[in-house]
Enzyme design. Structure first.
Site, PDB file in Angstrom:
ATOM      1  CD  GLU A  15      -2.858  -1.238   2.337  1.00 48.29           C
ATOM      2  OE1 GLU A  15      -3.775  -0.410   2.401  1.00 48.29           O
ATOM      3  OE2 GLU A  15      -2.663  -2.107   3.209  1.00 48.29           O
ATOM      4  CE  LYS A 189     -13.251  -9.434   3.783  1.00 50.70           C
ATOM      5  NZ  LYS A 189     -13.939  -8.543   4.765  1.00 50.70           N
ATOM      6  CB  SER A 195      -5.875  -0.903  -0.180  1.00 49.44           C
ATOM      7  OG  SER A 195      -5.471   0.156   0.654  1.00 49.44           O
ATOM      8  CD  GLU A 225     -14.909 -11.279   6.792  1.00 46.58           C
ATOM      9  OE1 GLU A 225     -14.196 -10.728   7.646  1.00 46.58           O
ATOM     10  OE2 GLU A 225     -15.517 -10.648   5.890  1.00 46.58           O
ATOM     11  N   GLY A 227     -20.707 -14.671   3.113  1.00 41.60           N
ATOM     12  CA  GLY A 227     -21.263 -13.550   2.365  1.00 41.60           C
ATOM     13  C   GLY A 227     -22.693 -13.271   2.797  1.00 41.60           C
ATOM     14  N   PRO A 231     -26.348  -7.167   0.524  1.00 47.34           N
ATOM     15  CG  PRO A 231     -24.123  -7.220   1.272  1.00 47.34           C
ATOM     16  CD  PRO A 231     -25.052  -7.804   0.232  1.00 47.34           C
ATOM     17  NE  ARG A 232     -28.966   0.721   2.261  1.00 45.13           N
ATOM     18  CZ  ARG A 232     -29.657   1.690   2.873  1.00 45.13           C
ATOM     19  NH1 ARG A 232     -30.697   1.378   3.644  1.00 45.13           N
ATOM     20  NH2 ARG A 232     -29.292   2.956   2.727  1.00 45.13           N
ATOM     21  CB  SER A 335     -13.109   8.975   7.650  1.00 46.89           C
ATOM     22  OG  SER A 335     -12.750   7.634   7.594  1.00 46.89           O
TER      23      SER A 335
END
Length: 388
Positions: A15, A189, A195, A225, A227, A231-232, A335
């Site tokens: 990154e 993941k 990122s 994970e 799914g 979803p939102r 953010s």
């Protein structure tokens, strides 16, 4: 008198490039009337460099970083400053380049966002912006993060995790466990990365194998994970320290369901508001959903001993069940765009983050770091025991 702020960016991480962008954004928006900025760039070989060439983004685009000085850091513990020295000192060279009052880390990912860099500044006893060693490390490691969230009874999707070695030894056992416990689709993941790098969605067994093979290139620990159907994604930031915290407005990234790529996150998502953009800010939420997300965001922030700013990402399913997805500590997420609707500009946010860093540092230095007891006279080294 202006305080000297070192903005540290770059780093040995996949990154690296986005870290440079974040660092230069901070430098561009910092209050120049209050602070003098010292750029510190960690290149991909791990060298620490400073110089005016770092202040111009065009120099990075054109690979024109000339005249930089390689540096080392020292400190006098009670002085609360870091001193920059040339890594190599010639006969007529300056022995001191500058000193620093506070550090603003802007390194994403490995060695910057995971508590490693924060540990350096703790040892130097210098104020630094953002999460602590513990909070950064927990926030970076998705498996540790979920363990902490589970202890705080925060709602999460089901998941399994494993070491790369186990995958090499017995792929079928892991695949069977994932299919039985999670089903499809799933997200695969690396435990320690951001990122969207190394993350894949798998809808069947073959795609699951491919996804794991990608993820294990980046970390020795892998998480799978479950799914969530259609979803939102809703994101909310938290700002503060201890229990003096507040939440931002919520955002809803648009068109992310097939997984935002690195390019989607940092190139295509410049739009800040309005339907049809890459983000809807503020997100269109029922009051009860918005209030629950804000409450969970604060709990997640405090669970990792958050400080400074962090963005907490949520998933909301069709039945309006809310799941905490992950926390992104600074610098993974400054953010600033989530605070602007409340009238907090990027400059204001940087000011507040530096003030929090100074407050945290003052609080730290209230601790006692010595305990007066004549322990040496009570120990016989040869016997390896303490005299009673």
């Amino acid at each position: 008198m202006k305080k000297k702020v070192a903005v540290v960016f770059g780093g040995r991480s996949v990154e690296h490039e986005v870290s440079v962008i974040t660092g230069l954004q901070v430098i561009e928006n910092i209050d120049k009337e209050k602070y003098d900025v010292i750029p510190i760039y960690i290149n991909k070989e791990g060298k620490w460099l400073t110089g005016d060439a770092l202040l111009d983004f065009e120099n990075f685009k054109n690979d024109n970083l000339k005249g930089l000085k390689e540096i080392i850091l020292t400190s006098i513990y009670n002085d609360n400053k870091i001193y920059l020295h040339p890594e190599k000192i010639g006969l007529f060279s300056k022995k001191l380049i500058d000193n620093i009052d506070v550090v603003f880390p802007a390194l994403h990912g490995t060695n910057g966002e995971d508590g490693t860099l924060q540990g350096v500044f703790e040892l130097l006893n210098i104020p630094y912006v953002g999460g602590s060693v513990l909070g950064s490390a927990v926030g970076m490691d998705k498996i540790m993060m979920k363990s902490v969230f589970k202890a705080y009874e925060l709602p999460m999707v089901d998941y399994i995790w494993f070491f790369r070695r186990k995958w090499d030894e017995n792929k079928e056992e892991i695949i069977k466990e994932a299919e039985e416990k999670l089903g499809y689709p799933v997200f695969v993941k690396p435990a320690n990365l951001g990122s969207s790098i190394g993350i894949s969605k798998a809808t069947d067994r073959e795609k699951l194998k491919e996804a794991v093979e990608i993820a294990i290139r980046y970390d020795r620990k892998i998480i799978i994970e479950k799914g969530v159907e259609n979803p939102r994604e809703i994101n909310c930031a938290v700002l503060g320290y201890d229990d003096k915290i507040k939440t931002s407005v919520c955002e809803e990234p648009v068109g992310w369901q097939d997984l935002l790529s690195y390019e989607d996150k940092y190139i295509k998502s410049n739009s800040k508001s309005g339907k049809g953009d890459r983000r809807i800010i503020p997100a269109d939420l029922k009051d009860n959903i918005k209030e629950e997300i804000e409450s969970l965001a604060k709990k997640a922030f405090m669970a990792v001993d958050g400080r400074g700013v962090a963005r907490i990402d949520f998933l909301v399913d069709k039945d309006e069940n809310i799941y905490v997805n992950e926390i992104n500590t600074l610098p993974g997420s400054i953010s600033y765009y989530l605070w602007e609707p409340a009238g907090i500009t990027f400059k204001d946010l940087i000011n507040e983050l530096i003030e929090i860093a100074m407050e945290v540092h003052r609080e730290k230095n209230k601790n006692m770091y010595s305990y007066d007891v004549d322990l040496f006279k009570q120990i016989d080294i040869k016997k390896k025991s303490i005299k009673s």
